[in-house]
Design a protein around this motif. Structure first.
Motif, short mmCIF file in Angstrom:
data_model
loop_
_atom_site.label_atom_id
_atom_site.label_comp_id
_atom_site.label_asym_id
_atom_site.label_seq_id
_atom_site.Cartn_x
_atom_site.Cartn_y
_atom_site.Cartn_z
N ASN A 1 4.91 9.42 0.48
CA ASN A 1 5.93 8.51 1.02
C ASN A 1 6.95 8.12 -0.05
O ASN A 1 8.13 7.94 0.24
CB ASN A 1 5.26 7.25 1.58
N PHE A 2 6.48 7.97 -1.28
CA PHE A 2 7.38 7.66 -2.39
C PHE A 2 8.39 8.80 -2.58
O PHE A 2 9.60 8.56 -2.70
CB PHE A 2 6.56 7.45 -3.66
N GLN A 3 7.92 10.03 -2.62
CA GLN A 3 8.82 11.17 -2.77
C GLN A 3 9.79 11.28 -1.60
O GLN A 3 10.99 11.56 -1.77
CB GLN A 3 8.01 12.47 -2.91
N LYS B 1 0.80 -1.22 0.00
CA LYS B 1 0.00 0.00 0.00
C LYS B 1 0.84 1.27 0.00
O LYS B 1 0.30 2.36 -0.19
CB LYS B 1 -0.94 0.01 1.21
N GLY B 2 2.13 1.14 0.24
CA GLY B 2 2.96 2.34 0.29
C GLY B 2 2.65 3.22 1.48
O GLY B 2 2.68 4.45 1.38
N GLU B 3 2.35 2.60 2.61
CA GLU B 3 1.97 3.37 3.79
C GLU B 3 3.16 3.90 4.58
O GLU B 3 2.98 4.60 5.57
CB GLU B 3 1.07 2.51 4.70
N SER B 4 4.37 3.54 4.15
CA SER B 4 5.58 4.08 4.77
C SER B 4 6.65 4.26 3.70
O SER B 4 6.65 3.56 2.68
CB SER B 4 6.10 3.16 5.88
N SER B 5 7.57 5.18 3.93
CA SER B 5 8.67 5.40 2.98
C SER B 5 9.60 4.20 2.93
O SER B 5 10.26 3.96 1.92
CB SER B 5 9.44 6.67 3.35
#
Length: 295
Positions: free
Chosen positions: A245-247, A205-209
């Motif tokens: 988080n991606f950035q 889910k990308g919930e953290s970097s």
């Protein structure tokens, strides 16, 4: 048929084959297909199906009948594995099936031969795989992926005593066990100079970097960043905090690798070729009346 199985025959829904991208060995996959409503998916039923499939696999590896029905060219060296395919046709099953099974198995399992494998494709995994294959074909239809020079990226494996490499740069299949991996990478050629594009499908889910840092580190570890001119992370399960988080992960990775130095700026500049986007979750729609008319 092995006498200790106490059965006359082991049915098989289908057998599919592919060549292992590393050793070239022919792999035959014995499938058991289940299409169930959520109320029909029980731990007991799935465990029973797994045990039956384990016996089928045990027999298939030594059965003359299996070899006659599913021959391989010129007695080619092969291996046989199995897959339990559990599709939830009403999309009402919300539990993690693999965790449910792992937490409730108390029975003895049939003893399998060394290197035997049974993979479970659970409802959640099947929805994810369906979503990414639809996105892939849509991307290909937009001419963003070439007709040739495209395949799954297979990294070199650094094993304890030897190195396994994939000789086929394009056109490599995903192995069965890779279907349940947390991410999948497609590589495609862009120009004659050797530059390549990559799509990384990520089921998280990308919930953290940290999730993206792991993916970025994978790309550097296996030299993807050396040949890539464009990389796109695609997330069917993205949330509203995935892109921030991606950035953030790019800056954190650069500082982690080269803290307080000009190298960090160079790494960050190189990471600019990576972007991220969410994609739709696609669930095939079936109706009970339609299923009843088909049966």
């Amino acid at each position: 048929m092995q006498p200790h199985h106490n059965k006359k025959t082991h049915p098989a829904d289908a057998v599919y084959t592919y060549h292992d991208p590393y050793d070239g060995k022919l792999t035959q996959v014995l499938f058991d297909f289940k299409s169930l409503a959520a109320k029909s998916i029980s731990v007991g039923g799935i465990v029973s199906a797994l045990k039956s499939l384990a016996l089928s696999l045990d027999c298939a590896m030594v059965s003359d009948s299996f070899t006659e029905h599913f021959p391989v060219p010129h007695d080619e060296d092969k291996k046989v594995i199995a897959c339990l395919f559990v599709y939830n046709h009403d999309h009402a099953y919300t539990k993690n099936l693999n965790n449910q099974i792992a937490n409730n198995i108390k029975e003895d399992w049939p003893k399998l031969k060394s290197h035997s494998e049974i993979i479970i494709l659970d409802p959640e995994t099947l929805i994810y795989l369906n979503s990414i294959q639809i996105d892939y074909w849509a991307t290909k239809g937009q001419k963003n992926i070439p007709d040739n020079a495209v395949g799954f990226f297979q990294p070199d494996h650094q094993l304890q005593y030897h190195r396994r490499s994939c000789s086929n740069r394009y056109g490599s299949p995903l192995m069965l066990e890779q279907l349940v991996a947390p991410f999948h990478v497609i590589r495609f050629g862009i120009d004659q100079a050797g530059k390549e594009g990559y799509i990384l499908y990520y089921r998280g889910k990308g919930e953290s970097s940290d999730e993206f840092i792991h993916l970025i580190d994978y790309l550097f570890t296996y030299q993807v960043m050396d040949s890539a001119s464009t990389i796109t992370f695609k997330l069917p399960n993205a949330t509203n905090i995935s892109h921030p988080n991606f950035q953030k992960s790019k800056k954190e990775y650069a500082e982690m690798v080269a803290p307080n130095s000009s190298v960090a700026k160079m790494i960050l500049e190189r990471l600019s070729i990576i972007d991220m986007m969410s994609i739709s979750i696609i669930k095939p729609q079936f109706f009970e009346s339609e299923l009843g008319m088909r049966s």
